[in-house]
Enzyme design. Sequence first.
Site, PDB file in Angstrom:
ATOM      1  NE  ARG A  38      51.565  10.571 140.755  1.00 48.36           N
ATOM      2  CZ  ARG A  38      51.380   9.239 141.056  1.00 48.36           C
ATOM      3  NH1 ARG A  38      50.623   9.008 142.137  1.00 48.36           N
ATOM      4  NH2 ARG A  38      51.225   8.401 140.009  1.00 48.36           N
ATOM      5  CG  ASP A  40      52.465   2.778 138.148  1.00 51.72           C
ATOM      6  OD1 ASP A  40      52.691   1.981 139.064  1.00 51.72           O
ATOM      7  OD2 ASP A  40      51.535   3.874 138.456  1.00 51.72           O
TER       8      ASP A  40
HETATM    9  C1  LIG Z   1      49.961   3.422 140.814  1.00 53.11           C
HETATM   10  C2  LIG Z   1      49.767   4.677 140.367  1.00 53.11           C
HETATM   11  O1  LIG Z   1      50.336   5.652 140.458  1.00 53.11           O
HETATM   12  S1  LIG Z   1      48.478   4.938 138.821  1.00 53.11           S
HETATM   13  C3  LIG Z   1      48.785   6.441 138.132  1.00 53.11           C
HETATM   14  C4  LIG Z   1      50.073   6.083 137.319  1.00 53.11           C
HETATM   15  N1  LIG Z   1      49.935   5.275 136.182  1.00 53.11           N
HETATM   16  C5  LIG Z   1      49.317   5.958 135.161  1.00 53.11           C
HETATM   17  O2  LIG Z   1      48.982   7.109 135.194  1.00 53.11           O
HETATM   18  C6  LIG Z   1      49.119   4.918 133.898  1.00 53.11           C
HETATM   19  C7  LIG Z   1      48.483   5.391 132.760  1.00 53.11           C
HETATM   20  N2  LIG Z   1      47.858   4.616 131.623  1.00 53.11           N
HETATM   21  C8  LIG Z   1      48.958   4.262 130.770  1.00 53.11           C
HETATM   22  O3  LIG Z   1      50.225   4.861 130.850  1.00 53.11           O
HETATM   23  C9  LIG Z   1      48.520   3.314 129.563  1.00 53.11           C
HETATM   24  O4  LIG Z   1      47.049   3.287 129.632  1.00 53.11           O
HETATM   25  C10 LIG Z   1      49.076   2.207 129.583  1.00 53.11           C
HETATM   26  C11 LIG Z   1      50.572   2.167 129.456  1.00 53.11           C
HETATM   27  C12 LIG Z   1      48.708   1.507 130.882  1.00 53.11           C
HETATM   28  C13 LIG Z   1      48.517   1.317 128.409  1.00 53.11           C
HETATM   29  O5  LIG Z   1      48.909   1.739 127.278  1.00 53.11           O
HETATM   30  P1  LIG Z   1      48.645   1.449 125.922  1.00 53.11           P
HETATM   31  O6  LIG Z   1      48.635  -0.270 125.528  1.00 53.11           O
HETATM   32  O7  LIG Z   1      49.584   2.269 124.801  1.00 53.11           O
HETATM   33  O8  LIG Z   1      47.194   1.881 125.702  1.00 53.11           O
HETATM   34  P2  LIG Z   1      46.386   1.585 124.329  1.00 53.11           P
HETATM   35  O9  LIG Z   1      47.064   1.249 123.241  1.00 53.11           O
HETATM   36  O10 LIG Z   1      45.164   0.884 124.505  1.00 53.11           O
HETATM   37  O11 LIG Z   1      45.914   3.185 123.841  1.00 53.11           O
HETATM   38  C14 LIG Z   1      44.971   3.449 123.051  1.00 53.11           C
HETATM   39  C15 LIG Z   1      44.774   5.021 123.196  1.00 53.11           C
HETATM   40  O12 LIG Z   1      44.422   5.463 124.391  1.00 53.11           O
HETATM   41  C16 LIG Z   1      45.307   6.475 124.789  1.00 53.11           C
HETATM   42  N3  LIG Z   1      45.660   6.346 126.172  1.00 53.11           N
HETATM   43  C17 LIG Z   1      45.742   5.164 126.913  1.00 53.11           C
HETATM   44  N4  LIG Z   1      46.112   5.484 128.026  1.00 53.11           N
HETATM   45  C18 LIG Z   1      45.910   6.741 128.454  1.00 53.11           C
HETATM   46  C19 LIG Z   1      46.122   7.804 129.336  1.00 53.11           C
HETATM   47  N5  LIG Z   1      46.550   7.218 130.684  1.00 53.11           N
HETATM   48  N6  LIG Z   1      45.602   8.895 129.229  1.00 53.11           N
HETATM   49  C20 LIG Z   1      45.473   9.338 127.821  1.00 53.11           C
HETATM   50  N7  LIG Z   1      45.460   8.661 126.948  1.00 53.11           N
HETATM   51  C21 LIG Z   1      45.722   7.275 126.977  1.00 53.11           C
HETATM   52  C22 LIG Z   1      46.492   6.130 123.826  1.00 53.11           C
HETATM   53  O13 LIG Z   1      47.383   7.383 123.707  1.00 53.11           O
HETATM   54  C23 LIG Z   1      46.069   5.624 122.433  1.00 53.11           C
HETATM   55  O14 LIG Z   1      45.391   6.741 121.874  1.00 53.11           O
HETATM   56  P3  LIG Z   1      45.331   6.921 120.233  1.00 53.11           P
HETATM   57  O15 LIG Z   1      44.201   5.924 119.808  1.00 53.11           O
HETATM   58  O16 LIG Z   1      44.851   8.038 119.987  1.00 53.11           O
HETATM   59  O17 LIG Z   1      46.692   6.506 119.685  1.00 53.11           O
HETATM   60  O1  LIG Z   2      50.179   6.472 143.026  1.00 52.21           O
HETATM   61  C1  LIG Z   2      49.349   5.655 143.469  1.00 52.21           C
HETATM   62  C2  LIG Z   2      49.386   4.398 143.725  1.00 52.21           C
HETATM   63  O2  LIG Z   2      48.830   3.633 144.030  1.00 52.21           O
HETATM   64  O3  LIG Z   2      50.702   4.060 144.150  1.00 52.21           O
HETATM   65 MG   LIG Z   3      51.866   5.871 143.945  1.00 50.10          MG
END
Ligand SMILES: CC(=O)SCCNC(=O)CCNC(=O)[C@H](O)C(C)(C)COP(=O)(O)OP(=O)(O)OC[C@H]1O[C@@H](n2cnc3c(N)ncnc32)[C@H](O)[C@@H]1OP(=O)(O)O
Ligand SMILES: O=CC(=O)O
Ligand SMILES: [Mg+2]
Length: 566
Positions: free
Chosen positions: A181, A467
């Site tokens: 994206r 986010d």
């Molecule tokens: C509205 C929208 O646009 S939604 C789409 C955009 N938003 C996103 O993509 C958010 C994605 N998610 C994240 O960034 C994270 O999950 C967070 C920030 C919400 C939480 O992060 P944290 O609290 O650090 O997660 P946590 O400590 O539980 O992580 C545990 C493990 O999972 C992994 N992990 C957590 N989230 C993700 C993810 N989305 N992708 C890959 N790995 C992940 C961490 O790297 C960690 O790995 P490790 O055990 O090997 O070290």
């Molecule tokens: O990108 C996703 C959203 O819900 O905003």
């Molecule tokens: Mg969005």
Amino acid sequence: MLGFGTFTQSTQRKSEMGYDVPEGVDIRGRYDPEFAKILTKDALQFVTELQREFKNHIKYAMECRKEAKMRYNNGGLPGFDPATMYIREGDWICAPVPPSVADRRVEITGPVERKMIINALNSGAKVFMADFEDALSPSWENLMRGQVNLRDAVNGTISFHDQARNRVYKLNDRTAKLFVRPRGWHLPEAHIYIDGEPATGCLVDFGLYFFHNYAAFRRNQGEGFGPFFYLPKMEHSREARIWNNVFERAEKLAGIERGSIRATVLIETLPAVFQMDEILYELRDHSVGLNCGRWDYIFSYVKTFQAHPDRLLPDRVQVGMTQHFMKSYSDLLIRTCHRRGVHAMGGMAAQIPIRDDPAANDAALELVRRDKLREVKAGHDGTWAAHPGLISACMEVFTNYMGNSPNQIETMKREDAAVLTEEDLLQRPRGVRTMEGLRLNTRVGIQYLAAWLTGSGSVPLYNLMEDAATAEISRVQNWQWLKYGVELNGDGLGVKVNHELFGRVVEDEMARIEREVGKEKFKKGMYREACKIFTRQCTATTLDDFLTLDAYNNIVIHHPKGASRL
Ligand SMILES: CC(=O)SCCNC(=O)CCNC(=O)[C@H](O)C(C)(C)COP(=O)(O)OP(=O)(O)OC[C@H]1O[C@@H](n2cnc3c(N)ncnc32)[C@H](O)[C@@H]1OP(=O)(O)O
Ligand SMILES: O=CC(=O)O
Ligand SMILES: [Mg+2]
């Protein structure tokens, strides 16, 4: 094959930072030998050609956004365009879905951070959406490292050594399919100047990724198709037309078949819900569906109705997918996509696993399951998960319902949604406003922005994923409540929101944040800067279009001269 070798040869120059750049290009970001392998002269030439060809179209589209805003600010409402009724009523379909992405029942999303990319690709999800957008703070370091990471991921060579835990991360044999994206049309890339102007952020993200990866992607991931993209924050089909033209240009320059590149468009602005057919039509040879970007959609509802005091939102937590306007949007999106033969993707539940509290964790998982069950029953073909710990629950819900069918495109036509009207899609959200709603918006908005300013674009706050999209809701809701001096009608105390009250709330919430994160972290972090930006935006006379546009000035670092403003 035409190939990228056929670029018109330009004079080679060195930028002040040491990158080899084509004529007209200046790189103002830090030099790094790894970044130089991404910022090659040919890759920059490709981005430059896109920039030169499309910049006026983009400027025009942004002007049209302004005009539409003026119409809404003068009392107009968004609606279906009579001029494109022939597209909505026409009997056309999009190109067939590529076999490699027929089954997208669970997609994980995350920023283009190295360890997270590996974890996401290994997570068991069908798709990984690698994010340069809502989940990424677009600093030079994050963007360029992101490109390096994606190149290594597509080549299959990506690895990461977590020194603290002495753990090495590598890709499994089976991985999720990669979608990327890029940023939205509105964001500039201030570290790359083309013909004296900052480049368009999304053309940099798209161009560099496409240039370096299209061949390996089609070989290793796409079964002859690809690369695949998610396209954010569009407001009108004319913006989709620009993307379609960008794709055609890229395909031609690379010498690959027209229709190779595929993209899912996020319907995440209120005006775009009235343009879903038109957007698919523009991209009909390059489409793999639409997605309900629910968080930006809520943000956009407030933004679109910024001058409509009769359409104020209740507390953020009350604006869920069961509100009539949100349900209508999801239903119409499913009907539209399935009628045109492509995926109707669901969205993101904000809950994430809660490690230290099993009961709260079970409750959060249950909320996610319920959200996914609602989506699959409505006819969505897949959904988003924010965390690897949610994949199995989401997968189970979709698989219990869909069985072995890869999607519901043919089986859930949702013709009943054809009757949905403009009123359904605009219906005022129901609920109440509370002091806690105002406080939570403030606490979350400031902490999110503090994280963003220090390089993290997605963070866990109070057991939810935050986010850029969720933070935007906090910001614009505070702005709206202040602007119209609303009564906090859920508390029964008759308190009205005004500048003095907001000033006290900000002070209290900053003190609370300091207590919660600890004095040391508070001092070292960027909470005060974040508070200043957030407060200014909440109290501005005119609503800023985007939180991150203003904040971006704080993360632009021009080399060798130091920090710079756009
Ligand atoms: C509205 C929208 O646009 S939604 C789409 C955009 N938003 C996103 O993509 C958010 C994605 N998610 C994240 O960034 C994270 O999950 C967070 C920030 C919400 C939480 O992060 P944290 O609290 O650090 O997660 P946590 O400590 O539980 O992580 C545990 C493990 O999972 C992994 N992990 C957590 N989230 C993700 C993810 N989305 N992708 C890959 N790995 C992940 C961490 O790297 C960690 O790995 P490790 O055990 O090997 O070290
Ligand atoms: O990108 C996703 C959203 O819900 O905003
Ligand atoms: Mg969005």
